[in-house]
Write a protein that holds these residues in place. Sequence first.
Motif, mmCIF file in Angstrom:
data_model
loop_
_atom_site.group_PDB
_atom_site.id
_atom_site.type_symbol
_atom_site.label_atom_id
_atom_site.label_comp_id
_atom_site.label_asym_id
_atom_site.label_seq_id
_atom_site.Cartn_x
_atom_site.Cartn_y
_atom_site.Cartn_z
ATOM 1 N N ASN A 59 1.336 -1.329 0.233
ATOM 2 C CA ASN A 59 0.463 0.100 -0.076
ATOM 3 C C ASN A 59 0.809 0.996 -0.011
ATOM 4 N N HIS A 60 1.166 1.831 -1.283
ATOM 5 C CA HIS A 60 1.631 3.355 -1.025
ATOM 6 C C HIS A 60 1.173 4.689 -0.702
ATOM 7 N N THR A 61 0.301 4.426 0.107
ATOM 8 C CA THR A 61 -0.449 5.529 0.982
ATOM 9 C C THR A 61 -0.040 5.849 1.924
ATOM 10 N N GLU A 62 0.202 7.501 2.175
ATOM 11 C CA GLU A 62 1.604 7.805 2.767
ATOM 12 C C GLU A 62 0.213 7.831 4.009
ATOM 13 N N VAL A 63 1.516 7.055 5.065
ATOM 14 C CA VAL A 63 1.585 6.905 6.834
ATOM 15 C C VAL A 63 0.350 8.408 6.954
ATOM 16 N N SER A 64 -0.148 7.526 8.014
ATOM 17 C CA SER A 64 -0.871 8.802 8.776
ATOM 18 C C SER A 64 -1.606 8.922 10.051
ATOM 19 N N ILE A 65 -0.862 9.598 10.895
ATOM 20 C CA ILE A 65 -0.571 9.575 12.783
ATOM 21 C C ILE A 65 -1.767 10.775 13.297
ATOM 22 N N SER A 66 -2.562 10.473 13.646
ATOM 23 C CA SER A 66 -3.915 11.510 14.253
ATOM 24 C C SER A 66 -2.871 11.650 15.230
ATOM 25 N N ALA A 67 -3.676 12.884 16.506
ATOM 26 C CA ALA A 67 -3.353 13.318 17.792
ATOM 27 C C ALA A 67 -3.403 12.675 18.536
ATOM 28 N N THR A 68 -4.411 11.755 17.863
ATOM 29 C CA THR A 68 -4.632 10.941 19.698
ATOM 30 C C THR A 68 -4.011 9.457 19.324
ATOM 31 N N GLY A 69 -3.026 8.878 18.010
ATOM 32 C CA GLY A 69 -2.220 7.927 17.778
ATOM 33 C C GLY A 69 -2.276 7.008 16.821
ATOM 34 N N GLU A 70 -4.268 6.924 16.238
ATOM 35 C CA GLU A 70 -4.384 6.136 15.539
ATOM 36 C C GLU A 70 -3.372 6.421 13.946
ATOM 37 N N VAL A 71 -3.086 5.222 13.608
ATOM 38 C CA VAL A 71 -2.339 5.098 12.797
ATOM 39 C C VAL A 71 -2.611 4.661 11.541
ATOM 40 N N SER A 72 -2.905 4.687 10.146
ATOM 41 C CA SER A 72 -3.416 4.812 9.242
ATOM 42 C C SER A 72 -2.620 4.789 7.661
ATOM 43 N N GLN A 73 -3.172 3.594 7.000
ATOM 44 C CA GLN A 73 -2.741 4.191 5.602
ATOM 45 C C GLN A 73 -3.743 4.066 4.316
ATOM 46 N N LYS B 59 -4.263 1.056 11.194
ATOM 47 C CA LYS B 59 -3.666 0.102 10.992
ATOM 48 C C LYS B 59 -3.030 -0.366 12.877
ATOM 49 N N GLY B 60 -3.573 0.569 14.115
ATOM 50 C CA GLY B 60 -3.536 0.197 15.015
ATOM 51 C C GLY B 60 -3.659 1.963 15.719
ATOM 52 N N ARG B 61 -3.007 2.209 17.386
ATOM 53 C CA ARG B 61 -3.102 2.995 17.876
ATOM 54 C C ARG B 61 -1.625 2.697 19.028
ATOM 55 N N ILE B 62 -0.470 3.675 18.573
ATOM 56 C CA ILE B 62 0.313 3.921 19.055
ATOM 57 C C ILE B 62 0.172 4.447 20.627
ATOM 58 N N LYS B 63 1.045 3.194 21.553
ATOM 59 C CA LYS B 63 0.912 2.839 22.684
ATOM 60 C C LYS B 63 1.354 4.152 23.722
ATOM 61 N N LEU B 64 0.525 4.704 24.575
ATOM 62 C CA LEU B 64 1.683 6.261 25.135
ATOM 63 C C LEU B 64 1.540 5.913 26.766
ATOM 64 N N THR C 280 -1.285 13.977 23.348
ATOM 65 C CA THR C 280 -0.632 13.867 21.782
ATOM 66 C C THR C 280 0.428 14.005 21.200
ATOM 67 N N LEU C 281 0.035 13.323 20.036
ATOM 68 C CA LEU C 281 1.537 13.056 18.594
ATOM 69 C C LEU C 281 0.891 14.491 18.030
ATOM 70 N N ARG C 282 2.676 14.499 17.561
ATOM 71 C CA ARG C 282 2.481 15.403 16.614
ATOM 72 C C ARG C 282 3.457 15.388 15.043
ATOM 73 N N GLN C 283 2.136 14.378 13.529
ATOM 74 C CA GLN C 283 3.236 13.632 12.995
ATOM 75 C C GLN C 283 4.313 14.416 12.032
ATOM 76 N N GLY C 284 5.275 14.254 11.682
ATOM 77 C CA GLY C 284 6.352 15.269 11.011
ATOM 78 C C GLY C 284 7.084 16.127 12.448
ATOM 79 N N THR C 285 6.855 15.607 13.432
ATOM 80 C CA THR C 285 7.966 17.071 14.337
ATOM 81 C C THR C 285 8.430 16.045 14.923
ATOM 82 N N LEU C 286 9.131 16.517 15.810
ATOM 83 C CA LEU C 286 10.429 15.659 16.604
ATOM 84 C C LEU C 286 10.790 16.372 18.035
ATOM 85 N N GLU C 287 10.950 15.878 18.523
ATOM 86 C CA GLU C 287 11.822 16.439 19.925
ATOM 87 C C GLU C 287 12.614 16.644 19.922
ATOM 88 N N SER C 288 13.041 17.662 20.523
ATOM 89 C CA SER C 288 14.541 18.411 20.470
ATOM 90 C C SER C 288 14.951 17.487 22.010
#
Length: 240
Positions: free
Chosen positions: A131-145, A150-155, A188-196
């Motif tokens: 599946n070449h659709t870009e990965v999407s990660i929501s603020a609440t951690g849901e991962v989808s293509q 595909k599931g929810r990131i565990k925090l 919450t999560l921020r996709q396309g961002t890293l914490e320094s």
Amino acid sequence: MDRWQETIAENLAASSVPGYKKQDFSFAAVQAGLHGGPAVGGPASSGATSAVLMSGGQASTNFQPGEFRVTNVKTDVAIDGKGFFEVQLPNGAAAYTRDGEFHIDSQGQLVTKEGYRLLGDGGPLILDLNNHTEVSISATGEVSQGTDGKGRIKLTEFGNPKALTRISGGYFLADNPNVNATPSTASTLRQGTLESANTSVVMEMANLMTAMRTFEANQRMAQIHDDRIAKAIADLGNIT
């Protein structure tokens, strides 16, 4: 002093690691003097001659958040809040980190730079390599293509994070029952961002200079103290 310098060196080496939590170093002050002066912090005695030296030392993890840095990489994720990602070590144990620089391995799993599998609420998160659709990660951690979930990131967050056991690379183990681990519902999560990392090269170089100056000052104090003792012994030996 050696342990202090080792701590600074570790902070320097990891200053570019996303989500890294620096170690702060603290000393106990002890008093040295000819006249048996009071302990540091106690009342001063009249005529006492003393010098304050730094003894021992203890490192502790500083869990203050680092700054956010936008990368626009779809598998980069930063945590806004007190939560930690849970990953699976090669021995099967769970470890916790704030480093959200993930990538997709040859099996379609979201993994860390070291190859540790990122865990979701139902286990490892596995994507469809066809599946070449870009990965999407929501603020609440849901991962989808696309529309395929595909599931929810565990925090996980900890009531007492200082009880975590620190291991290499910015990872922690929750092997102490006093950490009080609970699901992180406020983060919450921020996709396309890293914490320094919450440290910097400039800051640690300044700390290194302070360590060197403190070491030199302690050497001078110890030498003065030794000279005073030697003089006292000599004076006592001259009493007839």
